[in-house]
Design a protein around this motif. Structure first.
Motif, PDB file in Angstrom:
ATOM      1  N   HIS A  47       0.809  -1.216   0.000  1.00 50.44           N
ATOM      2  CA  HIS A  47       0.000   0.000   0.000  1.00 50.44           C
ATOM      3  C   HIS A  47       0.843   1.267   0.000  1.00 50.44           C
ATOM      4  O   HIS A  47       0.315   2.363  -0.095  1.00 50.44           O
ATOM      5  CB  HIS A  47      -0.905   0.016   1.244  1.00 50.44           C
ATOM      6  CG  HIS A  47      -1.535  -1.312   1.498  1.00 50.44           C
ATOM      7  ND1 HIS A  47      -2.499  -1.837   0.689  1.00 50.44           N
ATOM      8  CD2 HIS A  47      -1.321  -2.228   2.471  1.00 50.44           C
ATOM      9  CE1 HIS A  47      -2.868  -3.017   1.159  1.00 50.44           C
ATOM     10  NE2 HIS A  47      -2.161  -3.268   2.220  1.00 50.44           N
ATOM     11  N   ASP A  55       0.309  11.042  -0.079  1.00 52.95           N
ATOM     12  CA  ASP A  55      -0.917  10.292  -0.279  1.00 52.95           C
ATOM     13  C   ASP A  55      -1.498  10.320  -1.681  1.00 52.95           C
ATOM     14  O   ASP A  55      -2.436   9.586  -1.946  1.00 52.95           O
ATOM     15  CB  ASP A  55      -1.987  10.775   0.704  1.00 52.95           C
ATOM     16  CG  ASP A  55      -1.669  10.347   2.105  1.00 52.95           C
ATOM     17  OD1 ASP A  55      -1.565  11.227   2.960  1.00 52.95           O
ATOM     18  OD2 ASP A  55      -1.508   9.152   2.327  1.00 52.95           O
ATOM     19  N   PHE A 468      -8.257  -0.630   0.582  1.00 50.49           N
ATOM     20  CA  PHE A 468      -9.239   0.283   1.163  1.00 50.49           C
ATOM     21  C   PHE A 468      -9.213   0.209   2.685  1.00 50.49           C
ATOM     22  O   PHE A 468      -9.194   1.240   3.374  1.00 50.49           O
ATOM     23  CB  PHE A 468     -10.646  -0.038   0.659  1.00 50.49           C
ATOM     24  CG  PHE A 468     -11.727   0.623   1.463  1.00 50.49           C
ATOM     25  CD1 PHE A 468     -11.989   1.977   1.334  1.00 50.49           C
ATOM     26  CD2 PHE A 468     -12.463  -0.100   2.399  1.00 50.49           C
ATOM     27  CE1 PHE A 468     -12.968   2.599   2.098  1.00 50.49           C
ATOM     28  CE2 PHE A 468     -13.444   0.505   3.165  1.00 50.49           C
ATOM     29  CZ  PHE A 468     -13.699   1.854   3.016  1.00 50.49           C
ATOM     30  N   ARG A 471      -6.072   1.800   4.244  1.00 53.60           N
ATOM     31  CA  ARG A 471      -6.156   3.254   4.307  1.00 53.60           C
ATOM     32  C   ARG A 471      -7.212   3.705   5.299  1.00 53.60           C
ATOM     33  O   ARG A 471      -7.024   4.675   6.036  1.00 53.60           O
ATOM     34  CB  ARG A 471      -6.468   3.800   2.912  1.00 53.60           C
ATOM     35  CG  ARG A 471      -6.471   5.307   2.805  1.00 53.60           C
ATOM     36  CD  ARG A 471      -5.103   5.895   2.964  1.00 53.60           C
ATOM     37  NE  ARG A 471      -4.172   5.404   1.960  1.00 53.60           N
ATOM     38  CZ  ARG A 471      -2.978   5.927   1.743  1.00 53.60           C
ATOM     39  NH1 ARG A 471      -2.569   6.965   2.463  1.00 53.60           N
ATOM     40  NH2 ARG A 471      -2.167   5.422   0.837  1.00 53.60           N
ATOM     41  N   TYR A 472      -8.333   2.977   5.346  1.00 60.28           N
ATOM     42  CA  TYR A 472      -9.398   3.331   6.288  1.00 60.28           C
ATOM     43  C   TYR A 472      -8.913   3.168   7.728  1.00 60.28           C
ATOM     44  O   TYR A 472      -9.265   3.959   8.614  1.00 60.28           O
ATOM     45  CB  TYR A 472     -10.617   2.445   6.033  1.00 60.28           C
ATOM     46  CG  TYR A 472     -11.819   2.800   6.877  1.00 60.28           C
ATOM     47  CD1 TYR A 472     -12.580   3.932   6.612  1.00 60.28           C
ATOM     48  CD2 TYR A 472     -12.209   1.995   7.947  1.00 60.28           C
ATOM     49  CE1 TYR A 472     -13.679   4.261   7.383  1.00 60.28           C
ATOM     50  CE2 TYR A 472     -13.305   2.311   8.724  1.00 60.28           C
ATOM     51  CZ  TYR A 472     -14.043   3.445   8.438  1.00 60.28           C
ATOM     52  OH  TYR A 472     -15.128   3.767   9.213  1.00 60.28           O
ATOM     53  N   VAL A 581     -14.988   7.433   2.346  1.00 54.80           N
ATOM     54  CA  VAL A 581     -15.580   6.164   1.914  1.00 54.80           C
ATOM     55  C   VAL A 581     -16.407   6.374   0.655  1.00 54.80           C
ATOM     56  O   VAL A 581     -16.353   5.574  -0.290  1.00 54.80           O
ATOM     57  CB  VAL A 581     -16.433   5.567   3.051  1.00 54.80           C
ATOM     58  CG1 VAL A 581     -17.089   4.266   2.600  1.00 54.80           C
ATOM     59  CG2 VAL A 581     -15.580   5.317   4.289  1.00 54.80           C
ATOM     60  N   TYR A 584     -14.139   6.996  -2.357  1.00 60.30           N
ATOM     61  CA  TYR A 584     -13.512   5.731  -2.760  1.00 60.30           C
ATOM     62  C   TYR A 584     -14.515   4.868  -3.512  1.00 60.30           C
ATOM     63  O   TYR A 584     -14.178   4.246  -4.533  1.00 60.30           O
ATOM     64  CB  TYR A 584     -12.983   4.979  -1.542  1.00 60.30           C
ATOM     65  CG  TYR A 584     -12.355   3.651  -1.902  1.00 60.30           C
ATOM     66  CD1 TYR A 584     -10.999   3.561  -2.182  1.00 60.30           C
ATOM     67  CD2 TYR A 584     -13.116   2.484  -1.986  1.00 60.30           C
ATOM     68  CE1 TYR A 584     -10.412   2.347  -2.532  1.00 60.30           C
ATOM     69  CE2 TYR A 584     -12.553   1.275  -2.344  1.00 60.30           C
ATOM     70  CZ  TYR A 584     -11.205   1.214  -2.607  1.00 60.30           C
ATOM     71  OH  TYR A 584     -10.641   0.014  -2.973  1.00 60.30           O
ATOM     72  N   LEU A 612      -5.843  -0.530  -6.683  1.00 61.35           N
ATOM     73  CA  LEU A 612      -6.719  -0.225  -5.552  1.00 61.35           C
ATOM     74  C   LEU A 612      -6.017   0.680  -4.544  1.00 61.35           C
ATOM     75  O   LEU A 612      -6.660   1.532  -3.917  1.00 61.35           O
ATOM     76  CB  LEU A 612      -7.173  -1.527  -4.886  1.00 61.35           C
ATOM     77  CG  LEU A 612      -8.002  -2.469  -5.775  1.00 61.35           C
ATOM     78  CD1 LEU A 612      -8.355  -3.745  -5.018  1.00 61.35           C
ATOM     79  CD2 LEU A 612      -9.267  -1.779  -6.262  1.00 61.35           C
ATOM     80  N   SER A 613      -4.710   0.514  -4.361  1.00 62.00           N
ATOM     81  CA  SER A 613      -3.964   1.417  -3.479  1.00 62.00           C
ATOM     82  C   SER A 613      -3.995   2.831  -4.025  1.00 62.00           C
ATOM     83  O   SER A 613      -4.125   3.805  -3.269  1.00 62.00           O
ATOM     84  CB  SER A 613      -2.518   0.941  -3.329  1.00 62.00           C
ATOM     85  OG  SER A 613      -2.458  -0.334  -2.745  1.00 62.00           O
ATOM     86  N   ALA A 616      -7.361   4.368  -3.293  1.00 61.18           N
ATOM     87  CA  ALA A 616      -7.482   4.739  -1.881  1.00 61.18           C
ATOM     88  C   ALA A 616      -6.706   6.017  -1.580  1.00 61.18           C
ATOM     89  O   ALA A 616      -7.181   6.900  -0.854  1.00 61.18           O
ATOM     90  CB  ALA A 616      -6.998   3.596  -0.997  1.00 61.18           C
ATOM     91  N   ARG A 617      -5.517   6.160  -2.130  1.00 63.38           N
ATOM     92  CA  ARG A 617      -4.729   7.360  -1.879  1.00 63.38           C
ATOM     93  C   ARG A 617      -5.365   8.580  -2.548  1.00 63.38           C
ATOM     94  O   ARG A 617      -5.360   9.673  -2.002  1.00 63.38           O
ATOM     95  CB  ARG A 617      -3.300   7.152  -2.381  1.00 63.38           C
ATOM     96  CG  ARG A 617      -2.562   6.100  -1.574  1.00 63.38           C
ATOM     97  CD  ARG A 617      -1.083   6.191  -1.744  1.00 63.38           C
ATOM     98  NE  ARG A 617      -0.652   6.025  -3.119  1.00 63.38           N
ATOM     99  CZ  ARG A 617       0.492   5.441  -3.471  1.00 63.38           C
ATOM    100  NH1 ARG A 617       1.278   4.955  -2.548  1.00 63.38           N
ATOM    101  NH2 ARG A 617       0.840   5.345  -4.732  1.00 63.38           N
ATOM    102  N   LYS A 620      -8.325   9.656  -0.409  1.00 64.60           N
ATOM    103  CA  LYS A 620      -7.901  10.344   0.813  1.00 64.60           C
ATOM    104  C   LYS A 620      -7.453  11.769   0.507  1.00 64.60           C
ATOM    105  O   LYS A 620      -7.760  12.706   1.250  1.00 64.60           O
ATOM    106  CB  LYS A 620      -6.775   9.581   1.485  1.00 64.60           C
ATOM    107  CG  LYS A 620      -6.246  10.255   2.745  1.00 64.60           C
ATOM    108  CD  LYS A 620      -5.201   9.401   3.415  1.00 64.60           C
ATOM    109  CE  LYS A 620      -4.740  10.075   4.697  1.00 64.60           C
ATOM    110  NZ  LYS A 620      -3.932  11.266   4.441  1.00 64.60           N
TER     111      LYS A 620
END
Length: 672
Positions: A47, A55, A468, A471-472, A581, A584, A612-613, A616-617, A620
């Motif tokens: 990640h 990020d 996800f 990061r969450y 959320v 994302y 997916l990383s 997520a970044r 964020k």
């Protein structure tokens, strides 16, 4: 500056992402250079490291353009209403972040990759002795432990016979041979102990240096002193029993020889090691029964030896040996008579031998009192073990009777009935799953705080494999812990069992913690295999999803299932991260439309960690408040400007102030 390339791209991406929250975005995922995803040895490499200002990597020129690649016959399922973004969020979706809490959560999530877990194996990769170290449950080590139990058993039986004065002349050759065998065995056991791993707080230590230190602190001095004593008896070639026949030294040498019995304290330790290597509960119960029966015989053996010693050292005309004319009888008959008397003290039985003097009478009273307490305990323990064994066998028999009645009443064919019962025997009654949290009743006695910590350590290692949730957990660790406490169940599947089937409404997201499972799709190109650490059905988090393929176990598997309804409730309940959320979810849905393999989004397997990383970044970054973006940009600009300022000269000869100004303009124009 050594951070100028990666750090600039990350922080500028955050600035650009903050300014553009468009309805359409694009992803050049496959074209990312390897430098954007540095390889790391720990789990955080999946990640990326999480620090201030790293990020977002997205370029301002990369916009999300909705590119539909759906089938003409079927459209993308509807998104859950919880994830729809309102007008205010489109204008300024922000998350209130506490920098200290963010760093703390980051450290917690990264420590999950570094912390030692129960069952982990510590190996010294650089040691030349690592190939000699044995697992404590390895077959060769188990055989050695069984042999050690047998050798200790020999000492337990024969040393008391020698001490109390039984004449072992007929067995002298056997005893001398066994003396050499035992001292050689225990000498080799010291070497084996230096080469056997050990468990410490649930972690298996296999590093030779740590094994040596542990053995030197625990059993080494004890083992070495006993072995040295044994070699002292045998070094001159006479053997211990030959020395015992030397007149005045008999009593002293017998006392020294008795020290070998101290080794019997390791008997329980060795037996526990053997039992730990056995997984079958039925076999363990049988071994416990054998152990209890053997212990009763050993106790009676010592009582018999004491009874013989009392008779042989008492008055010549008033002891049980002389009274019943046993003095001239063979030693074997004397021993069996004493053992018979001992057994009658523990059971409601009788025999012709009775005490004939005060010492014998006192000894008999003490033994009766001891037997009254201990024998009832042994009997109750054996009864409990037998009841447990009977109960384990009664359940299959009861179910078999119910099945037979059902087959007869409904006229089921004998061939089908046999197939059903054979399958149940193979895949259910002979199937032993891993112990789950719900199987341990005493956990209900734990306070809520400790139970929450237990759930966190159980489930976060599996959840964090999905970018996800990783990061969450950094942004809202309390929310991740709440998911572990309220929204996750444990399931086990035998090889061939279905986890979910095609067309079934998705109610869980699945995290594979052990084993392998296979995903079968109508389009063979979308079929896949998952191993430990994988997950399935992530689209069900965000969409009203039905499974588009069948998932089944190819080996025995352990699965942690996230209940989707509870996940949505927890995510919505944490207001300060709900925008993250939702964004994302939006990015993920658009991603699966754009990057669908073989132009097909209808698959349950989406496990591209890099893509997916990145989502997520990006999500964020788009939820950072404006002052946080300004802080990150200013901090980065100052760091790089300082690095440029200390350079000996610049390529264009421009003053430092002009370079700083040009560089800052370059950042905010989004050209990085």
């Amino acid at each position: 500056a050594d951070t100028s390339s990666d750090a600039v791209a990350d922080s500028v991406g955050e600035c650009a992402a903050q300014k553009s929250v468009d309805n359409t975005i694009s992803y050049p995922i496959e074209s990312y250079p390897d430098s954007s995803f540095p390889a790391r040895s720990d789990a955080t490499s999946r990640h990326g490291a999480i620090e201030d200002g790293d990020d977002v990597v997205a370029d301002q020129s990369s916009r999300f353009s909705a590119r539909s690649m759906l089938s003409s016959e079927e459209s993308l399922p509807e998104m859950h209403p919880e994830w729809h973004m309102d007008a205010n969020m489109r204008q300024r979706p922000t998350v209130t972040l506490n920098r200290k809490e963010l760093r703390q959560n980051t450290r917690i999530m990264q420590e999950y990759a570094k912390a030692h877990r129960s069952g982990d194996i510590m190996i010294a990769q650089s040691s030349i002795f690592k190939y000699l170290v044995m697992h404590p449950h390895a077959p060769q080590r188990t055989v050695w432990d069984v042999l050690s139990v047998a050798v200790v058993g020999y000492d337990i039986i024969f040393i008391p016979l020698d001490i109390v004065g039984f004449d072992l002349a007929d067995l002298q050759t056997f005893v001398d041979t066994m003396d050499w065998i035992t001292v050689t065995f225990w000498t080799l056991d010291i070497v084996m102990s230096f080469l056997t791993g050990f468990n410490v707080e649930g972690v298996l230590e296999m590093r030779p240096s740590n094994i040596a230190r542990n053995y030197l602190r625990t059993w080494f001095l004890f083992d070495a002193s006993i072995v040295a004593t044994d070699w002292a008896f045998l070094i001159d070639g006479l053997g211990a029993n030959a020395i015992l026949r030397i007149g005045k030294s008999t009593r002293a040498t017998r006392i020294i020889r008795t020290l070998r019995l101290v080794r019997s304290v390791k008997l329980h330790y060795k037996m526990m090691q053997v039992l730990e290597a056995i997984r079958s509960e039925a076999v363990k119960i049988m071994l416990n029964l054998i152990t209890l029966a053997t212990f009763i015989l050993i106790v009676n053996h010592y009582v018999a030896c004491g009874w013989f010693w009392i008779g042989s050292t008492g008055k010549k005309d008033k002891n049980w040996l002389e009274e019943y004319a046993l003095s001239e009888m063979p030693e074997s008959f004397k021993y069996t008579t004493a053992l018979h008397w001992s057994l009658t003290q523990f059971t409601p039985a009788a025999m012709e031998v009775h005490p004939k003097n005060a010492a014998e009478r006192l000894y008999a009273i003490v033994i009766l009192f001891f037997a009254m307490i201990t024998f009832s305990t042994f009997v109750s323990s054996i009864t409990t073990q037998m009841t447990m064994l009977r109960r384990m066998k009664s359940e299959p028999a009861k179910q078999q009777k119910v099945l037979q009645d059902y087959f007869m009443e409904n006229r089921i064919s004998a061939e089908l009935g046999h197939r059903i019962w054979s399958y149940l025997q193979t895949n259910h009654y002979a199937f032993k799953k891993r112990v789950h949290k719900d199987d341990v009743a005493v956990f209900k006695l734990l306070p809520a705080s400790i139970l929450a910590r237990l759930n966190e350590e159980l489930y976060v290692p599996a959840l964090k494999e999905c970018p996800f949730f990783y990061r969450y957990g950094i942004m809202q660790h309390s929310g991740l812990v709440q998911l572990c406490n309220t929204a996750i169940t444990e399931d086990a599947f035998q090889a061939g069992e279905e986890v979910f089937n095609e067309g079934k409404l998705a109610e869980h997201m699945y995290f594979l913690s052990a084993g392998h499972m296979k995903y079968t799709h109508r389009d063979f190109r979308l079929s896949a295999e998952l191993e430990s650490g994988g997950w399935a059905s992530e689209p069900a988090l965000w969409l009203r999803w039905s499974h588009y393929g069948k998932m089944e176990a190819t080996t025995f598997i352990e699965v942690q299932s996230l209940i989707l309804d509870r996940f949505r409730a927890v995510a919505i309940g944490h207001k300060n991260t709900v925008s993250f959320v939702r964004i994302y979810a939006k990015f993920f849905v658009e991603y699966i439309q754009q990057k669908a393999p073989w132009d097909s989004w209808w698959t349950d397997i989406w496990t591209d960690v890099r893509a997916l990383s990145e989502i997520a970044r990006k999500a964020k970054a788009m939820t950072l408040p404006e002052d946080e973006v300004e802080r990150l940009s200013t901090s980065l600009t100052q760091r790089i400007s300082t690095s440029l300022r200390v350079s000996s000269n610049s390529s264009d000869g421009a003053p430092a102030s002009r370079r700083d100004s040009s560089f800052k303009d370059y950042i905010f124009k989004g050209r990085c």
